[in-house]
Design a protein around this motif. Structure first.
Motif, PDB file in Angstrom:
ATOM      1  N   VAL A  13       0.880  -1.205  -0.006  1.00  0.00           N
ATOM      2  CA  VAL A  13      -0.095   0.071   0.150  1.00  0.00           C
ATOM      3  C   VAL A  13       0.958   1.123   0.065  1.00  0.00           C
ATOM      4  CG1 VAL A  13      -1.757   1.283   1.298  1.00  0.00           C
ATOM      5  CG2 VAL A  13      -1.710  -1.244   1.143  1.00  0.00           C
ATOM      6  N   GLY A  14       0.497   2.182  -0.736  1.00  0.00           N
ATOM      7  CA  GLY A  14       1.481   3.394  -1.053  1.00  0.00           C
ATOM      8  C   GLY A  14       1.057   4.653  -0.455  1.00  0.00           C
ATOM      9  N   ILE A  15       1.616   5.234   0.589  1.00  0.00           N
ATOM     10  CA  ILE A  15       1.327   6.420   1.451  1.00  0.00           C
ATOM     11  C   ILE A  15       2.545   7.285   1.215  1.00  0.00           C
ATOM     12  CG2 ILE A  15       0.624   7.231   3.489  1.00  0.00           C
ATOM     13  CD1 ILE A  15       0.072   4.410   4.232  1.00  0.00           C
ATOM     14  N   PRO A  16       2.353   8.633   0.525  1.00  0.00           N
ATOM     15  CA  PRO A  16       3.399   9.622   0.603  1.00  0.00           C
ATOM     16  C   PRO A  16       3.522  10.360   1.724  1.00  0.00           C
ATOM     17  CG  PRO A  16       1.280  10.355  -0.395  1.00  0.00           C
ATOM     18  CD  PRO A  16       1.163   8.868  -0.376  1.00  0.00           C
ATOM     19  N   THR A  17       4.649  10.977   2.157  1.00  0.00           N
ATOM     20  CA  THR A  17       4.732  11.515   3.391  1.00  0.00           C
ATOM     21  C   THR A  17       5.805  12.811   3.019  1.00  0.00           C
ATOM     22  OG1 THR A  17       5.583  11.217   5.533  1.00  0.00           O
ATOM     23  CG2 THR A  17       6.822  10.061   3.971  1.00  0.00           C
ATOM     24  N   ASP A  18       5.769  13.733   4.055  1.00  0.00           N
ATOM     25  CA  ASP A  18       6.544  14.866   4.188  1.00  0.00           C
ATOM     26  C   ASP A  18       7.455  14.661   5.187  1.00  0.00           C
ATOM     27  OD1 ASP A  18       5.123  15.433   6.166  1.00  0.00           O
ATOM     28  OD2 ASP A  18       4.150  17.226   5.749  1.00  0.00           O
ATOM     29  N   ASP A  19       7.484  13.599   5.761  1.00  0.00           N
ATOM     30  CA  ASP A  19       8.390  13.474   6.839  1.00  0.00           C
ATOM     31  C   ASP A  19       8.987  11.813   6.913  1.00  0.00           C
ATOM     32  OD1 ASP A  19      10.245  13.067   9.036  1.00  0.00           O
ATOM     33  OD2 ASP A  19       8.703  13.751  10.595  1.00  0.00           O
ATOM     34  N   LEU A  20       9.643  11.376   5.972  1.00  0.00           N
ATOM     35  CA  LEU A  20      10.062  10.025   5.618  1.00  0.00           C
ATOM     36  C   LEU A  20      10.662   9.606   7.202  1.00  0.00           C
ATOM     37  CD1 LEU A  20      10.044   7.513   3.963  1.00  0.00           C
ATOM     38  CD2 LEU A  20      12.183   8.036   3.245  1.00  0.00           C
ATOM     39  N   ASP A  21      11.597   9.996   7.640  1.00  0.00           N
ATOM     40  CA  ASP A  21      12.403   9.590   8.836  1.00  0.00           C
ATOM     41  C   ASP A  21      11.254   9.505   9.993  1.00  0.00           C
ATOM     42  OD1 ASP A  21      14.926   9.417   7.592  1.00  0.00           O
ATOM     43  OD2 ASP A  21      15.109  11.591   8.146  1.00  0.00           O
ATOM     44  N   GLY A  22      10.356  10.295  10.158  1.00  0.00           N
ATOM     45  CA  GLY A  22       9.441  10.304  11.272  1.00  0.00           C
ATOM     46  C   GLY A  22       8.314   9.245  10.927  1.00  0.00           C
ATOM     47  N   THR A  23       8.045   8.772   9.564  1.00  0.00           N
ATOM     48  CA  THR A  23       7.212   7.863   9.088  1.00  0.00           C
ATOM     49  C   THR A  23       7.835   6.627   9.204  1.00  0.00           C
ATOM     50  OG1 THR A  23       6.194   9.380   7.728  1.00  0.00           O
ATOM     51  CG2 THR A  23       5.809   6.904   7.056  1.00  0.00           C
ATOM     52  N   ILE A  24       9.174   6.448   9.142  1.00  0.00           N
ATOM     53  CA  ILE A  24       9.747   5.063   9.446  1.00  0.00           C
ATOM     54  C   ILE A  24       9.887   4.730  11.115  1.00  0.00           C
ATOM     55  CG2 ILE A  24      12.190   3.930   9.445  1.00  0.00           C
ATOM     56  CD1 ILE A  24      12.473   5.444   6.798  1.00  0.00           C
ATOM     57  N   LYS A  25       9.941   5.885  11.639  1.00  0.00           N
ATOM     58  CA  LYS A  25      10.030   5.875  13.132  1.00  0.00           C
ATOM     59  C   LYS A  25       8.634   5.351  13.663  1.00  0.00           C
ATOM     60  CE  LYS A  25      10.852   7.859  17.589  1.00  0.00           C
ATOM     61  NZ  LYS A  25       9.871   6.860  18.140  1.00  0.00           N
ATOM     62  N   PHE A  26       7.551   5.855  13.020  1.00  0.00           N
ATOM     63  CA  PHE A  26       6.311   5.781  13.644  1.00  0.00           C
ATOM     64  C   PHE A  26       5.857   3.999  13.209  1.00  0.00           C
ATOM     65  CE2 PHE A  26       1.545   4.733  12.430  1.00  0.00           C
ATOM     66  CZ  PHE A  26       1.251   5.457  13.707  1.00  0.00           C
ATOM     67  N   TYR A  27       6.088   3.499  12.258  1.00  0.00           N
ATOM     68  CA  TYR A  27       5.813   2.230  11.740  1.00  0.00           C
ATOM     69  C   TYR A  27       6.878   1.395  12.539  1.00  0.00           C
ATOM     70  CZ  TYR A  27       2.217   3.696   8.532  1.00  0.00           C
ATOM     71  OH  TYR A  27       1.226   3.998   8.016  1.00  0.00           O
ATOM     72  N   LYS A  28       8.193   1.655  12.617  1.00  0.00           N
ATOM     73  CA  LYS A  28       8.975   0.773  13.369  1.00  0.00           C
ATOM     74  C   LYS A  28       8.322   0.543  14.745  1.00  0.00           C
ATOM     75  CE  LYS A  28      13.643   0.974  11.251  1.00  0.00           C
ATOM     76  NZ  LYS A  28      15.106   1.325  11.788  1.00  0.00           N
ATOM     77  N   LEU A  30       5.439   0.654  15.839  1.00  0.00           N
ATOM     78  CA  LEU A  30       4.337  -0.320  15.725  1.00  0.00           C
ATOM     79  C   LEU A  30       4.705  -1.825  15.611  1.00  0.00           C
ATOM     80  CD1 LEU A  30       1.625   1.399  13.503  1.00  0.00           C
ATOM     81  CD2 LEU A  30       1.713   1.346  16.022  1.00  0.00           C
ATOM     82  N   GLY A  31       6.129  -2.017  15.355  1.00  0.00           N
ATOM     83  CA  GLY A  31       6.453  -3.384  15.065  1.00  0.00           C
ATOM     84  C   GLY A  31       6.904  -3.802  13.756  1.00  0.00           C
ATOM     85  N   PHE A  32       6.810  -3.028  12.814  1.00  0.00           N
ATOM     86  CA  PHE A  32       7.224  -3.087  11.547  1.00  0.00           C
ATOM     87  C   PHE A  32       8.806  -2.974  11.185  1.00  0.00           C
ATOM     88  CE2 PHE A  32       2.905  -1.775  10.798  1.00  0.00           C
ATOM     89  CZ  PHE A  32       2.617  -2.146   9.348  1.00  0.00           C
ATOM     90  N   GLU A  33       9.260  -3.723  10.323  1.00  0.00           N
ATOM     91  CA  GLU A  33      10.962  -3.626   9.953  1.00  0.00           C
ATOM     92  C   GLU A  33      10.877  -2.812   8.727  1.00  0.00           C
ATOM     93  OE1 GLU A  33      12.610  -7.216   8.355  1.00  0.00           O
ATOM     94  OE2 GLU A  33      10.841  -8.165   8.510  1.00  0.00           O
ATOM     95  N   LEU A  34      12.126  -2.300   8.552  1.00  0.00           N
ATOM     96  CA  LEU A  34      12.355  -1.494   7.184  1.00  0.00           C
ATOM     97  C   LEU A  34      13.054  -2.475   6.259  1.00  0.00           C
ATOM     98  CD1 LEU A  34      12.850   1.162   6.018  1.00  0.00           C
ATOM     99  CD2 LEU A  34      15.149   1.350   6.747  1.00  0.00           C
ATOM    100  N   ALA A  35      12.203  -2.729   5.418  1.00  0.00           N
ATOM    101  CA  ALA A  35      12.543  -3.948   4.386  1.00  0.00           C
ATOM    102  C   ALA A  35      13.410  -3.444   3.215  1.00  0.00           C
ATOM    103  CB  ALA A  35      11.031  -4.370   3.896  1.00  0.00           C
ATOM    104  N   GLY A  36      13.428  -2.258   3.123  1.00  0.00           N
ATOM    105  CA  GLY A  36      14.087  -1.529   1.922  1.00  0.00           C
ATOM    106  C   GLY A  36      14.038   0.089   1.886  1.00  0.00           C
ATOM    107  N   LEU A  37      15.316   0.720   1.602  1.00  0.00           N
ATOM    108  CA  LEU A  37      15.285   2.105   1.696  1.00  0.00           C
ATOM    109  C   LEU A  37      16.079   2.389   0.178  1.00  0.00           C
ATOM    110  CD1 LEU A  37      14.651   4.908   2.807  1.00  0.00           C
ATOM    111  CD2 LEU A  37      16.822   4.399   4.112  1.00  0.00           C
TER     112      LEU A  37
END
Length: 129
Positions: A13-28, A30-37
């Motif tokens: 699911v694609g969601i644009p952001t104006d704060d990628l680092d903050g979005t990565i932190k939010f999902y981490k 929640l228990g998500f892993e960074l699968a690719g950057l």
């Protein structure tokens, strides 16, 4: 030949952001892993994964910041060329006139095309190469 013959399920699911680092932190958090950057032109794109759910989030596009902020739903496609031909044959509303590619995503890149659903939602058909 039907486009469904080349779909194995939801890819992301694609969601644009104006704060990628903050979005990565939010999902981490929640228990998500960074699968690719990945680089995305002058911006970056991240894939966050939790079990069978993957969220693609990226910088550089307009951000809605309200309900309806999802940009697209991507379907995992086994053969994007055949899926594209089937989508045309079925009369789907194509956004792209030809198959698109991003060589810097994943190990060998991706190929994809977009259609519109009945509510003008974007459906991406994506093959990871």
């Amino acid at each position: 030949m039907a486009v469904s013959d080349y779909i194995t399920g939801i890819q992301h699911v694609g969601i644009p952001t104006d704060d990628l680092d903050g979005t990565i932190k939010f999902y981490k958090d929640l228990g998500f892993e960074l699968a690719g950057l990945f680089p995305n032109g002058d911006n970056r794109c991240a894939f966050m994964r939790f079990g069978n759910l993957t969220i693609e989030t990226w910088e550089g596009d307009p951000v809605t910041k309200k309900a309806g902020a999802i940009n697209h739903i991507s379907l995992n496609t086994t053969d994007v060329d055949k899926a594209f031909a089937a989508a045309k044959q079925q009369g789907l509303t194509l956004v792209d006139k030809e198959i698109q590619s991003i060589p810097t995503f994943w190990e060998h890149g991706i190929r994809y095309f977009n259609t519109l659903g009945p509510n003008r939602e974007t459906i991406e058909f994506c093959e990871i190469l």
